[in-house]
Motif scaffolding. Structure first.
Motif, short mmCIF file in Angstrom:
data_model
loop_
_atom_site.label_atom_id
_atom_site.label_comp_id
_atom_site.label_asym_id
_atom_site.label_seq_id
_atom_site.Cartn_x
_atom_site.Cartn_y
_atom_site.Cartn_z
N TYR A 184 27.66 37.43 -8.20
CA TYR A 184 27.06 36.21 -8.13
C TYR A 184 25.82 36.13 -7.86
O TYR A 184 24.79 35.66 -8.33
CB TYR A 184 27.83 35.11 -7.35
CG TYR A 184 27.17 33.75 -7.46
CD1 TYR A 184 27.42 33.00 -8.73
CD2 TYR A 184 26.15 33.13 -6.73
CE1 TYR A 184 27.00 31.79 -8.59
CE2 TYR A 184 25.78 32.11 -6.58
CZ TYR A 184 26.06 31.33 -7.94
OH TYR A 184 25.31 30.10 -7.90
N ASP A 185 25.35 37.32 -6.79
CA ASP A 185 23.85 37.29 -6.56
C ASP A 185 23.18 37.89 -7.56
O ASP A 185 21.80 37.87 -7.48
CB ASP A 185 23.73 38.30 -5.23
CG ASP A 185 24.45 39.72 -5.49
OD1 ASP A 185 25.04 39.74 -6.62
OD2 ASP A 185 24.38 40.57 -4.54
N MET A 186 23.60 38.47 -8.65
CA MET A 186 22.98 38.68 -9.78
C MET A 186 22.83 38.28 -11.02
O MET A 186 22.88 38.31 -12.11
CB MET A 186 23.08 40.35 -10.30
CG MET A 186 22.89 41.35 -9.16
SD MET A 186 23.10 43.01 -9.66
CE MET A 186 24.62 43.21 -9.86
N LEU A 191 19.08 34.63 -9.58
CA LEU A 191 17.93 35.32 -9.81
C LEU A 191 16.62 34.50 -9.94
O LEU A 191 15.62 35.07 -9.58
CB LEU A 191 18.18 36.63 -10.81
CG LEU A 191 18.99 37.82 -10.50
CD1 LEU A 191 19.29 38.51 -11.62
CD2 LEU A 191 18.82 38.55 -9.28
N SER A 192 16.85 33.65 -10.67
CA SER A 192 15.59 32.82 -10.78
C SER A 192 15.17 32.17 -9.55
O SER A 192 14.05 32.00 -9.33
CB SER A 192 16.08 31.73 -11.82
OG SER A 192 16.41 32.05 -13.33
N VAL A 193 15.91 31.71 -8.75
CA VAL A 193 15.77 31.29 -7.41
C VAL A 193 15.24 32.15 -6.61
O VAL A 193 14.39 31.98 -5.92
CB VAL A 193 17.15 30.69 -6.66
CG1 VAL A 193 16.67 30.18 -5.01
CG2 VAL A 193 17.64 29.29 -7.20
N GLU A 246 23.11 22.74 -8.57
CA GLU A 246 24.11 23.66 -8.80
C GLU A 246 23.84 24.53 -9.95
O GLU A 246 22.93 24.21 -10.75
CB GLU A 246 25.48 22.81 -9.22
CG GLU A 246 25.69 21.82 -8.15
CD GLU A 246 26.30 22.45 -7.15
OE1 GLU A 246 26.71 23.63 -7.15
OE2 GLU A 246 26.75 21.76 -5.99
N PRO A 247 24.52 25.82 -10.04
CA PRO A 247 25.58 26.40 -9.23
C PRO A 247 25.02 27.03 -8.01
O PRO A 247 25.69 27.61 -7.15
CB PRO A 247 26.27 27.29 -10.14
CG PRO A 247 25.30 27.61 -10.93
CD PRO A 247 24.11 26.61 -11.36
N VAL A 248 23.61 26.85 -8.05
CA VAL A 248 22.98 27.99 -6.75
C VAL A 248 23.37 27.42 -5.35
O VAL A 248 23.53 28.34 -4.37
CB VAL A 248 21.56 28.02 -7.08
CG1 VAL A 248 20.96 28.73 -5.66
CG2 VAL A 248 21.10 28.80 -8.33
N LYS A 249 23.28 25.95 -5.25
CA LYS A 249 23.43 25.26 -3.90
C LYS A 249 24.67 25.98 -3.13
O LYS A 249 24.69 25.93 -2.05
CB LYS A 249 23.67 23.91 -4.14
CG LYS A 249 23.90 23.24 -2.92
CD LYS A 249 23.66 21.81 -3.22
CE LYS A 249 23.98 20.93 -2.13
NZ LYS A 249 23.96 19.33 -2.24
#
Length: 602
Positions: A184-186, A191-193, A246-249
């Motif tokens: 998920y970290d990739m 990655l945009s964030v 979402e879904p980064v949050k």
């Protein structure tokens, strides 16, 4: 619990931040992804035997070098040497992928990497996971270099700006190149964030660089600094908005989102504070550059408050003070919001230097407001307009510069990568025993590293021994020829004279494979050079009853003995067989053609 520990490590001041005594807001580094050990030995040796028909034990040292390099990449130094180490392994993986990982099947090597944000392991037999994870660690290492820079020095701040821009470049390259990474970290969204976060921290370092030498209490300087602070506040506001989607949050560390919000308010407050100072403390005096100040003030705001114009405000001390106090009120409000955000996050509450920086800035704005506060301020409220952000150094992504890292292909002995790769299949090496009849080999050579058999006379000794058109010559009398040039192979063949020669060749099994377009020529001090060419011989089955003229074969070792042979290097008259057939001039390919295969390509 693991996720919380990783979050605490990534926000830690003591681990990644500069060791100098500083009074600056901490920056956010990325932690390196962890991995499990991988044993390449058995799989690669089996593949070398199966695919390249060579003894895998001969490559034990090369495999050990690869595994040692991977092990070293798990604990790189936090400097340029560590970045170069990771880049070297990433480039080496390009060679390994091309040589040992065919696109049509799995190799049975399991790569396991842990998510740097959640600690969740991801395992795949795909080398792409390995390459993507190494790229992520290169970007993460740049962030750690940036946070460890001494931000009390000009050089340190410039290094920090550069490091964060390079981190953004690597992470952006990862996002665009590896689009289906399971960790998920990739993921593209994360990655945009992360790219936004690195650019925001680079912009923050630009602001610190401007303020490092001290701020002159001068109108135009304050305008510049106010807009720089507004720029930093703007990029952090955009970053916080991206982190809240979402879904980064769900997986972004809460302390990161909180710190982005804190910095958005803090730098927004600084922008309003500097504008307040230039309005309150710098009254327009006789002889001042009115036009320049008017232009600066008009470009400072997105709009002027109702009833106010730039020049009239500059000339009216009362209006200047009212507008200045409105900026101070907004500054205090932003400071209070930043302090409140810190109080809501346990990780940020434990960062003492952050608390001090915010407290001092807050108190400074409050003190300035109290100095000019009057009883009727509530009756003369003016809404402070928004400040237009502007910077003298717009930070940009710096793409990874892999070309600056020089590496050696560990498995170079297998031959040039453009030919000897995992996506091409060959026959097993065949031994060809032949002799040069009257100095004539019966074929020409073509290509370069490796050399191919070309223009093969079907009745020559080599052809009768099993040589085929297009065969790659891999060895002659146990001398490895995979990296030899045309001239070197020709010289080696010539050295045997008419003795028996053992030549090992392989043939491509791919139906779409094509031969090199480079023709071999050889010069022995003559004015012209001649192609080694097979000559026609009498066909015993061709019984026509007519008189036949059979020209003597051109000897391989007797070049230059006939003046008629000194023609263009690209043409040569072939002897004819039979009376009714005229001589035919055969156009050969030009010597030393365009093909460039002198080295392995990736």
């Amino acid at each position: 619990m693991l996720k919380e520990q990783l979050e605490g490590l990534n926000i830690s001041v003591g681990v990644y931040q500069s060791t100098e005594e500083t009074f600056t807001i901490p920056l956010i580094p990325l932690g390196l992804k962890e991995t499990k050990d991988v044993n390449f030995s058995v799989v690669l040796k089996d593949f070398i035997l199966e695919h390249y028909s060579e003894d895998g034990c001969l490559y034990e040292d090369d495999i050990a070098d690869l595994m040692d390099l991977r092990q070293a990449c798990r604990t790189p130094s936090r400097d340029e040497a560590g970045v170069e180490l990771l880049m070297s392994y990433f480039l080496q993986l390009g060679f390994v992928e091309s040589r040992f990982f065919p696109p049509t099947r799995q190799m049975g090597i399991l790569f396991t990497w842990y998510d740097s944000l959640t600690g969740v392991p991801v395992s795949q037999q795909n080398l792409l996971l390995e390459k993507a994870s190494v790229l992520f660690n290169i970007g993460a290492l740049y962030t750690q270099i940036g946070t460890r820079c001494n931000r009390q020095m000009q050089d340190g701040l410039e290094s920090a700006v550069d490091a964060f821009q390079r981190a953004a470049g690597v992470l952006n390259y990862l996002k665009e190149t590896f689009t289906h990474t399971p960790s998920y970290d990739m993921s593209p969204a994360m990655l945009s964030v992360l790219v936004k976060m690195m650019l925001a921290q680079a912009q923050e370092s630009v602001f610190e660089k401007i303020c490092l030498s001290g701020l002159r209490n001068e109108f135009f300087m304050l305008v510049k600094v106010a807009q720089e602070a507004a720029k930093v506040g703007e990029v952090y506001q955009q970053l916080h908005a991206a982190m809240s989607q979402e879904p980064v949050k769900e997986n972004i560390p809460y302390s990161w989102a909180s710190l982005a919000c804190v910095k958005a308010h803090h730098y927004g407050a600084l922008a309003h504070y500097f504008v307040a100072i230039l309005l309150i403390d710098h009254q327009l005096k006789p002889g001042a550059d009115e036009d320049h100040q008017e232009k600066c003030l008009s470009q400072l705001y997105d709009h002027m408050p109702d009833g106010l114009t730039p020049l009239a405000t500059l000339k009216n001390p009362h209006q200047r003070q009212l507008l200045g106090k409105s900026h101070l009120r907004r500054a205090v409000a932003h400071h209070e919001e930043s302090v409140r955000e810190v109080s809501l996050c346990k990780k940020l509450r434990n960062i003492e230097v952050l608390q001090k920086v915010l407290s001092v800035a807050h108190q400074r704005s409050q003190l300035k407001y109290k100095q000019h506060q009057e009883d009727d301020d509530l009756l003369n409220l003016i809404d402070a307009p928004n400040i237009i952000s502007k910077t003298e150094q717009e930070v940009e992504i710096i793409l990874p510069q892999f070309s600056k890292v020089t590496i050696r292909d560990f498995f170079q002995k297998l031959g040039p990568l453009c030919v000897f790769s995992a996506n091409k299949r060959w026959t097993s090496p065949r031994s060809i025993h032949f002799t040069a009849e009257e100095g004539d080999l019966g074929f020409t050579l073509r290509g370069n590293s490796p050399v191919q058999v070309h223009c093969l006379d079907p009745y020559c000794s080599a052809a009768l021994a099993g040589a085929k058109e297009g065969d790659y010559i891999v060895s002659i009398q146990n001398v490895d020829c995979k990296w030899l040039t045309v001239s070197e192979v020709m010289k080696l063949l010539k050295s045997f004279g008419e003795d028996d020669i053992e030549m090992k060749v392989v043939s491509l099994l791919d139906s779409t494979s094509s031969m090199h377009n480079k023709c071999a020529t050889y010069s022995v001090g003559m004015q012209k050079t001649y192609s080694m060419i097979c000559l026609a011989i009498d066909d015993d089955d061709d019984k026509t009853g007519k008189t036949k003229k059979i020209s003597k074969k051109l000897s391989f070792l007797s070049w230059g003995t006939n003046k008629n042979r000194q023609k263009s290097a690209s043409t040569l008259c072939l002897p004819s067989v039979g009376v009714a057939r005229p001589q035919v001039k055969k156009k050969l390919p030009p010597p030393f053609g365009i093909l460039n295969s002198d080295g392995a390509l990736y």
